[in-house]
Design a protein around this motif. Structure first.
Motif, PDB file in Angstrom:
ATOM      1  N   LEU A  45       0.827  -1.207   0.000  1.00 55.22           N
ATOM      2  CA  LEU A  45       0.000   0.000   0.000  1.00 55.22           C
ATOM      3  C   LEU A  45       0.862   1.259   0.000  1.00 55.22           C
ATOM      4  CD1 LEU A  45      -2.933   0.935   0.018  1.00 55.22           C
ATOM      5  CD2 LEU A  45      -2.903   0.856   2.504  1.00 55.22           C
ATOM      6  N   ARG A  46       1.985   1.234   0.687  1.00 49.30           N
ATOM      7  CA  ARG A  46       2.836   2.412   0.761  1.00 49.30           C
ATOM      8  C   ARG A  46       3.475   2.753  -0.587  1.00 49.30           C
ATOM      9  NH1 ARG A  46       6.357   1.998   6.365  1.00 49.30           N
ATOM     10  NH2 ARG A  46       4.655   2.463   7.844  1.00 49.30           N
ATOM     11  N   ALA A  47       3.489   1.772  -1.488  1.00 47.98           N
ATOM     12  CA  ALA A  47       4.087   2.034  -2.801  1.00 47.98           C
ATOM     13  C   ALA A  47       3.190   2.892  -3.673  1.00 47.98           C
ATOM     14  CB  ALA A  47       4.403   0.709  -3.494  1.00 47.98           C
ATOM     15  N   LEU A  48       1.970   3.156  -3.251  1.00 53.22           N
ATOM     16  CA  LEU A  48       1.005   3.888  -4.074  1.00 53.22           C
ATOM     17  C   LEU A  48       0.862   5.353  -3.670  1.00 53.22           C
ATOM     18  CD1 LEU A  48      -1.791   1.159  -4.168  1.00 53.22           C
ATOM     19  CD2 LEU A  48       0.006   1.577  -5.854  1.00 53.22           C
ATOM     20  N   VAL A  49       1.577   5.803  -2.640  1.00 55.89           N
ATOM     21  CA  VAL A  49       1.419   7.184  -2.169  1.00 55.89           C
ATOM     22  C   VAL A  49       2.176   8.151  -3.082  1.00 55.89           C
ATOM     23  CG1 VAL A  49       1.070   6.445   0.203  1.00 55.89           C
ATOM     24  CG2 VAL A  49       3.398   6.936  -0.588  1.00 55.89           C
ATOM     25  N   PRO A  50       1.695   9.417  -3.124  1.00 51.77           N
ATOM     26  CA  PRO A  50       0.523   9.985  -2.444  1.00 51.77           C
ATOM     27  C   PRO A  50      -0.758   9.416  -3.031  1.00 51.77           C
ATOM     28  CG  PRO A  50       1.406  11.566  -4.005  1.00 51.77           C
ATOM     29  CD  PRO A  50       2.347  10.403  -4.014  1.00 51.77           C
ATOM     30  N   ALA A  51      -1.753   9.227  -2.176  1.00 48.69           N
ATOM     31  CA  ALA A  51      -2.962   8.542  -2.640  1.00 48.69           C
ATOM     32  C   ALA A  51      -4.172   8.960  -1.824  1.00 48.69           C
ATOM     33  CB  ALA A  51      -2.768   7.028  -2.548  1.00 48.69           C
ATOM     34  N   MET A  52      -5.295   8.848  -2.479  1.00 51.89           N
ATOM     35  CA  MET A  52      -6.586   8.908  -1.785  1.00 51.89           C
ATOM     36  C   MET A  52      -7.130   7.486  -1.812  1.00 51.89           C
ATOM     37  SD  MET A  52     -10.013  11.179  -2.487  1.00 51.89           S
ATOM     38  CE  MET A  52     -11.523  10.858  -1.575  1.00 51.89           C
ATOM     39  N   LEU A  89     -11.132  14.673  -9.580  1.00 49.94           N
ATOM     40  CA  LEU A  89     -10.542  15.788  -8.853  1.00 49.94           C
ATOM     41  C   LEU A  89      -9.080  15.547  -8.486  1.00 49.94           C
ATOM     42  CD1 LEU A  89     -13.460  16.675  -6.390  1.00 49.94           C
ATOM     43  CD2 LEU A  89     -12.796  17.924  -8.456  1.00 49.94           C
ATOM     44  N   ALA A  90      -8.625  14.320  -8.536  1.00 55.17           N
ATOM     45  CA  ALA A  90      -7.256  14.013  -8.108  1.00 55.17           C
ATOM     46  C   ALA A  90      -6.237  14.687  -9.033  1.00 55.17           C
ATOM     47  CB  ALA A  90      -7.048  12.507  -8.087  1.00 55.17           C
ATOM     48  N   PRO A  91      -5.303  15.431  -8.493  1.00 61.35           N
ATOM     49  CA  PRO A  91      -4.267  16.065  -9.336  1.00 61.35           C
ATOM     50  C   PRO A  91      -3.295  15.027  -9.882  1.00 61.35           C
ATOM     51  CG  PRO A  91      -3.834  16.475  -7.014  1.00 61.35           C
ATOM     52  CD  PRO A  91      -5.157  15.767  -7.069  1.00 61.35           C
ATOM     53  N   PRO A  92      -2.553  15.351 -10.911  1.00 61.81           N
ATOM     54  CA  PRO A  92      -1.569  14.396 -11.459  1.00 61.81           C
ATOM     55  C   PRO A  92      -0.570  13.945 -10.400  1.00 61.81           C
ATOM     56  CG  PRO A  92      -1.868  16.264 -12.944  1.00 61.81           C
ATOM     57  CD  PRO A  92      -2.601  16.605 -11.678  1.00 61.81           C
ATOM     58  N   ALA A 122      -8.706   9.761 -16.118  1.00 60.08           N
ATOM     59  CA  ALA A 122      -8.455   9.451 -14.708  1.00 60.08           C
ATOM     60  C   ALA A 122      -8.264   7.948 -14.544  1.00 60.08           C
ATOM     61  CB  ALA A 122      -9.600   9.938 -13.832  1.00 60.08           C
ATOM     62  N   THR A 123      -7.549   7.572 -13.505  1.00 61.15           N
ATOM     63  CA  THR A 123      -7.319   6.156 -13.231  1.00 61.15           C
ATOM     64  C   THR A 123      -7.695   5.840 -11.794  1.00 61.15           C
ATOM     65  OG1 THR A 123      -5.029   6.587 -12.621  1.00 61.15           O
ATOM     66  CG2 THR A 123      -5.448   5.984 -14.917  1.00 61.15           C
ATOM     67  N   VAL A 124      -8.166   4.620 -11.595  1.00 59.18           N
ATOM     68  CA  VAL A 124      -8.516   4.123 -10.261  1.00 59.18           C
ATOM     69  C   VAL A 124      -7.869   2.750 -10.108  1.00 59.18           C
ATOM     70  CG1 VAL A 124     -10.359   3.404  -8.709  1.00 59.18           C
ATOM     71  CG2 VAL A 124     -10.692   5.402 -10.175  1.00 59.18           C
ATOM     72  N   ARG A 125      -7.191   2.533  -9.007  1.00 58.42           N
ATOM     73  CA  ARG A 125      -6.524   1.251  -8.749  1.00 58.42           C
ATOM     74  C   ARG A 125      -7.390   0.433  -7.806  1.00 58.42           C
ATOM     75  NH1 ARG A 125      -1.013  -0.413  -8.624  1.00 58.42           N
ATOM     76  NH2 ARG A 125      -1.076  -2.701  -8.648  1.00 58.42           N
ATOM     77  N   PRO A 126      -8.066  -0.624  -8.312  1.00 61.70           N
ATOM     78  CA  PRO A 126      -8.906  -1.437  -7.419  1.00 61.70           C
ATOM     79  C   PRO A 126      -8.081  -2.522  -6.719  1.00 61.70           C
ATOM     80  CG  PRO A 126      -9.196  -2.153  -9.690  1.00 61.70           C
ATOM     81  CD  PRO A 126      -8.214  -1.014  -9.730  1.00 61.70           C
ATOM     82  N   LEU A 127      -8.218  -2.573  -5.393  1.00 63.33           N
ATOM     83  CA  LEU A 127      -7.537  -3.578  -4.590  1.00 63.33           C
ATOM     84  C   LEU A 127      -8.526  -4.160  -3.579  1.00 63.33           C
ATOM     85  CD1 LEU A 127      -4.149  -1.717  -3.873  1.00 63.33           C
ATOM     86  CD2 LEU A 127      -4.570  -3.476  -5.618  1.00 63.33           C
ATOM     87  N   THR A 152      -5.998  18.240  -3.067  1.00 62.53           N
ATOM     88  CA  THR A 152      -5.172  19.128  -3.900  1.00 62.53           C
ATOM     89  C   THR A 152      -3.775  19.253  -3.305  1.00 62.53           C
ATOM     90  OG1 THR A 152      -7.138  20.342  -4.574  1.00 62.53           O
ATOM     91  CG2 THR A 152      -5.020  21.427  -4.889  1.00 62.53           C
ATOM     92  N   ARG A 153      -3.665  19.320  -1.981  1.00 61.90           N
ATOM     93  CA  ARG A 153      -2.367  19.500  -1.342  1.00 61.90           C
ATOM     94  C   ARG A 153      -1.494  18.253  -1.401  1.00 61.90           C
ATOM     95  NH1 ARG A 153      -5.323  22.906   2.376  1.00 61.90           N
ATOM     96  NH2 ARG A 153      -5.758  21.118   3.727  1.00 61.90           N
ATOM     97  N   LEU A 154      -2.075  17.090  -1.673  1.00 65.53           N
ATOM     98  CA  LEU A 154      -1.286  15.866  -1.711  1.00 65.53           C
ATOM     99  C   LEU A 154      -0.227  15.891  -2.805  1.00 65.53           C
ATOM    100  CD1 LEU A 154      -3.897  13.023  -1.095  1.00 65.53           C
ATOM    101  CD2 LEU A 154      -2.375  14.102   0.559  1.00 65.53           C
ATOM    102  N   ALA A 155      -0.477  16.640  -3.862  1.00 63.36           N
ATOM    103  CA  ALA A 155       0.466  16.666  -4.978  1.00 63.36           C
ATOM    104  C   ALA A 155       1.656  17.572  -4.719  1.00 63.36           C
ATOM    105  CB  ALA A 155      -0.253  17.123  -6.249  1.00 63.36           C
TER     106      ALA A 155
END
Length: 227
Positions: free
Chosen positions: A119-126, A145-148, A169-174, A223-226
């Motif tokens: 899971l940590r390999a996917l950050v920054p993430a929502m 809404l997720a920034p690049p 946009a992309t979504v990673r299903p797990l 927005t601040r995650l990027a």
């Protein structure tokens, strides 16, 4: 012919309200009145006996007690719905204090092929927990809404739930069969609600949204995650 009492000697003084009393010479003239008196005397004992019955008062008390008890039970158990009073909306579960600022746990989730994904390999993430609700609209809104550079991850309980993100946009299903994320948050899944975690690029938990209700619940932090 009868004589008035005023003319007859030896009669006791009678109450003046009786008026003038005439005593007939022939007693048979009083037969009708005597029969009426006997009839009244026969009826009087029956009424008195009924009024003096030893069971009348206890029976009345018993009837009143039973009716009172039944009325009380009906008032307590009868289902009542006040349609005029709006029912309050259940408040969302609040996450335990102190989660923000903590590092995301080192969990391995699984993808559609049951391969482990750190899971940590996917950050920054929502990270959106969809074990209580697929909530495709909420997932699509977050992906739009997720920034690049910010990954939107959906986490189901048993197997990944695929979402259809908007164009570009992309979504990673797990999936999280072991329930490690829920155990970390101490937040149970609620039917019809999705929980969101916003994690920065260093793997630190920035914000927990117990139940996504609108994009305003997370827009600023996303927005601040990027940065």
């Amino acid at each position: 012919m009868g004589k008035p009492d005023a003319d007859g000697p030896g009669l006791p003084d009678l109450p003046p309200e009786w008026g003038r009393v005439v005593v007939p010479d022939d007693a048979s003239a009083l037969a009708t009145e005597a029969e009426q008196i006997r009839h009244e005397l026969r009826r009087t004992p029956r009424r008195a006996a009924a009024a003096r019955s030893p069971y009348a008062l206890p029976l009345l008390v018993l009837i009143v007690a039973v009716l009172t008890t039944l009325a009380g039970l009906a008032a307590v158990t009868w289902p009542r719905t006040d349609r005029s009073t709006p029912q309050p909306t259940p408040a969302p579960h609040a996450p335990p204090a102190g989660l923000a600022g903590r590092p995301l746990p080192a969990l391995d989730l699984v993808d559609a092929g049951q391969s482990p994904v750190p899971l940590r390999a996917l950050v920054p993430a929502m990270i959106i927990l969809v074990d209580g609700c697929p909530c495709p609209q909420e997932v699509a809104t977050a992906a739009a809404l997720a920034p690049p550079g910010v990954t939107v991850v959906t986490v189901a309980d048993a197997r990944p739930v695929r979402a259809t993100p908007p164009a570009g946009a992309t979504v990673r299903p797990l999936a999280d069969p072991a329930g490690g994320l829920r155990a970390f948050l101490h937040l149970p899944a609620r039917p019809g609600a999705a929980t969101a975690l916003l994690v920065d690029r260093s793997g630190v938990l920035v914000r927990v949204v117990p139940e996504i209700r609108s994009a305003e619940d997370y827009r600023a932090d996303l927005t601040r995650l990027a940065a």
